[in-house]
Design a protein around this motif. Sequence first.
Motif, mmCIF file in Angstrom:
data_model
loop_
_atom_site.group_PDB
_atom_site.id
_atom_site.type_symbol
_atom_site.label_atom_id
_atom_site.label_comp_id
_atom_site.label_asym_id
_atom_site.label_seq_id
_atom_site.Cartn_x
_atom_site.Cartn_y
_atom_site.Cartn_z
ATOM 1 N N GLY A 198 0.798 -1.221 0.000
ATOM 2 C CA GLY A 198 0.000 0.000 0.000
ATOM 3 C C GLY A 198 0.829 1.267 0.000
ATOM 4 O O GLY A 198 2.013 1.272 0.356
ATOM 5 N N GLY A 199 0.186 2.368 -0.408
ATOM 6 C CA GLY A 199 0.877 3.641 -0.514
ATOM 7 C C GLY A 199 1.279 4.231 0.815
ATOM 8 O O GLY A 199 2.184 5.068 0.879
ATOM 9 N N GLU A 200 0.608 3.815 1.917
ATOM 10 C CA GLU A 200 0.936 4.327 3.251
ATOM 11 C C GLU A 200 1.405 3.215 4.178
ATOM 12 O O GLU A 200 1.259 3.301 5.397
ATOM 13 N N LEU A 201 1.933 2.156 3.585
ATOM 14 C CA LEU A 201 2.459 1.008 4.323
ATOM 15 C C LEU A 201 1.391 0.311 5.155
ATOM 16 O O LEU A 201 1.676 -0.368 6.137
ATOM 17 N N GLU A 202 0.104 0.498 4.751
ATOM 18 C CA GLU A 202 -1.000 -0.042 5.552
ATOM 19 C C GLU A 202 -1.243 -1.519 5.305
ATOM 20 O O GLU A 202 -2.019 -2.151 6.023
ATOM 21 N N GLY A 203 -0.606 -2.097 4.297
ATOM 22 C CA GLY A 203 -0.811 -3.503 3.992
ATOM 23 C C GLY A 203 -2.015 -3.730 3.095
ATOM 24 O O GLY A 203 -2.703 -2.792 2.696
ATOM 25 N N GLY A 204 -2.265 -4.973 2.754
ATOM 26 C CA GLY A 204 -3.377 -5.324 1.880
ATOM 27 C C GLY A 204 -3.771 -6.770 2.078
ATOM 28 O O GLY A 204 -3.306 -7.431 3.023
ATOM 29 N N PRO A 205 -4.629 -7.307 1.201
ATOM 30 C CA PRO A 205 -5.078 -8.698 1.359
ATOM 31 C C PRO A 205 -3.939 -9.711 1.307
ATOM 32 O O PRO A 205 -4.005 -10.750 1.964
ATOM 33 N N ALA A 206 -2.895 -9.418 0.530
ATOM 34 C CA ALA A 206 -1.813 -10.382 0.354
ATOM 35 C C ALA A 206 -0.559 -10.027 1.134
ATOM 36 O O ALA A 206 0.429 -10.755 1.069
ATOM 37 N N ALA A 207 -0.557 -8.893 1.845
ATOM 38 C CA ALA A 207 0.655 -8.468 2.545
ATOM 39 C C ALA A 207 0.282 -7.749 3.835
ATOM 40 O O ALA A 207 -0.711 -7.022 3.870
ATOM 41 N N PRO A 208 1.073 -7.936 4.891
ATOM 42 C CA PRO A 208 0.766 -7.273 6.164
ATOM 43 C C PRO A 208 1.167 -5.811 6.157
ATOM 44 O O PRO A 208 1.896 -5.346 5.272
ATOM 45 N N SER A 209 0.716 -5.099 7.165
ATOM 46 C CA SER A 209 1.092 -3.697 7.317
ATOM 47 C C SER A 209 2.543 -3.602 7.763
ATOM 48 O O SER A 209 3.043 -4.429 8.534
ATOM 49 N N LEU A 210 3.239 -2.591 7.273
ATOM 50 C CA LEU A 210 4.631 -2.351 7.668
ATOM 51 C C LEU A 210 4.725 -1.295 8.756
ATOM 52 O O LEU A 210 5.823 -0.869 9.106
ATOM 53 N N LEU A 246 15.866 1.637 1.287
ATOM 54 C CA LEU A 246 14.515 1.113 1.527
ATOM 55 C C LEU A 246 14.344 0.717 2.989
ATOM 56 O O LEU A 246 13.346 1.071 3.634
ATOM 57 N N ALA A 247 15.310 -0.020 3.528
ATOM 58 C CA ALA A 247 15.222 -0.465 4.915
ATOM 59 C C ALA A 247 15.231 0.726 5.869
ATOM 60 O O ALA A 247 14.478 0.760 6.852
ATOM 61 N N GLU A 248 16.052 1.713 5.589
ATOM 62 C CA GLU A 248 16.105 2.906 6.445
ATOM 63 C C GLU A 248 14.799 3.693 6.374
ATOM 64 O O GLU A 248 14.355 4.267 7.379
ATOM 65 N N PHE A 249 14.175 3.695 5.206
ATOM 66 C CA PHE A 249 12.883 4.392 5.056
ATOM 67 C C PHE A 249 11.808 3.728 5.908
ATOM 68 O O PHE A 249 11.057 4.403 6.624
ATOM 69 N N ILE A 250 11.730 2.406 5.878
ATOM 70 C CA ILE A 250 10.725 1.686 6.649
ATOM 71 C C ILE A 250 10.970 1.875 8.139
ATOM 72 O O ILE A 250 10.024 2.080 8.930
ATOM 73 N N VAL A 251 12.213 1.843 8.563
ATOM 74 C CA VAL A 251 12.537 2.051 9.970
ATOM 75 C C VAL A 251 12.181 3.475 10.402
ATOM 76 O O VAL A 251 11.637 3.698 11.498
ATOM 77 N N SER A 252 12.460 4.456 9.541
ATOM 78 C CA SER A 252 12.148 5.850 9.883
ATOM 79 C C SER A 252 10.650 6.070 10.038
ATOM 80 O O SER A 252 10.216 6.872 10.875
ATOM 81 N N VAL A 253 9.855 5.366 9.240
ATOM 82 C CA VAL A 253 8.399 5.485 9.372
ATOM 83 C C VAL A 253 7.935 4.944 10.711
ATOM 84 O O VAL A 253 7.088 5.532 11.396
ATOM 85 N N ASN A 254 8.484 3.815 11.127
ATOM 86 C CA ASN A 254 8.062 3.193 12.392
ATOM 87 C C ASN A 254 8.610 3.921 13.608
ATOM 88 O O ASN A 254 8.102 3.717 14.717
ATOM 89 N N GLU A 255 9.620 4.729 13.454
ATOM 90 C CA GLU A 255 10.125 5.521 14.574
ATOM 91 C C GLU A 255 9.148 6.615 14.984
ATOM 92 O O GLU A 255 9.254 7.181 16.060
ATOM 93 N N GLN A 256 8.159 6.905 14.122
ATOM 94 C CA GLN A 256 7.167 7.904 14.454
ATOM 95 C C GLN A 256 6.106 7.369 15.404
ATOM 96 O O GLN A 256 5.346 8.143 16.003
ATOM 97 N N GLU A 257 5.973 6.029 15.502
ATOM 98 C CA GLU A 257 4.940 5.423 16.340
ATOM 99 C C GLU A 257 5.187 5.710 17.821
ATOM 100 O O GLU A 257 6.314 5.736 18.287
#
Length: 257
Positions: A198-210, A246-257
């Motif tokens: 998904g465009g906001e890392l929300e996941g979908g039917p075939a993939a979990p949320s990131l 890519l990995a740093e981008f995903i980690v940076s998104v989750n650091e906001q939680e």
Amino acid sequence: MKKGKGMKFVGDSRVTADKQKFIPKDYSEYPGRTEAFWPNFLLKEWLVGAVFIVGFLCLTVAHPAPLEKLADPTDTAYLPLPDWYFLFLYQLLKYKFASASYFVLGAIVIPGLAFGALFLAPFLDKGKERRPHKRPVATSLMILSFVAVFWLTYEAAAHVDWEAKAENNKPEPPSTVEIDTSHPGYAAYENSCLQCHGGELEGGPAAPSLIGIERSVDEIKDIAVNGIGNMPPDQFQGTEEELQQLAEFIVSVNEQE
């Protein structure tokens, strides 16, 4: 002058001779058999209706109707079910005589005959008797309808794991995470991951949320290359530098939680 002498009485046809106010008939001689519609019977109906409505409103306040997640037409694993008051019709369509090539029989003919019989019950039984055993037609139709609806509803509900269904269909709150599209790793995510996650890392039917994952940069790089669970390997297409971004981008998104 004698009384009445010299006096004439003129009648007017526009005024009724014995006009009386409406007075309900006295049914005291027939206790329990019948009563005046107004106000006796109607008042009882209003009281029963008021108690039911108040009880129903209290129930909705104490136990509000559960919501489900947003409809997803691509989710083929979702099991749609009608509301509880239509479960008996849902169960009826499971039987061989009411499904497949006999669908019209189960969806239209049988329910039409059942509701038609209830509709015609007052016309088939015109007796004034109020005791159930004295009204066999109406009583039989109501008992048959109640038993059929209760049994079909029970059969439909017994084969559904309602707790698992509620857990799987919980509404997902909107994400408060801001996606930084200017991050160098977003382009790599857009090329290799966006279609499934998904465009906001929300996941979908075939993939979990990131969003909300607790993984390091190295772990995300390993998953992107070697896969995990239902995710096959070699999903990432790009250079080693793009993989790191890519990995740093995903980690940076989750650091906001």
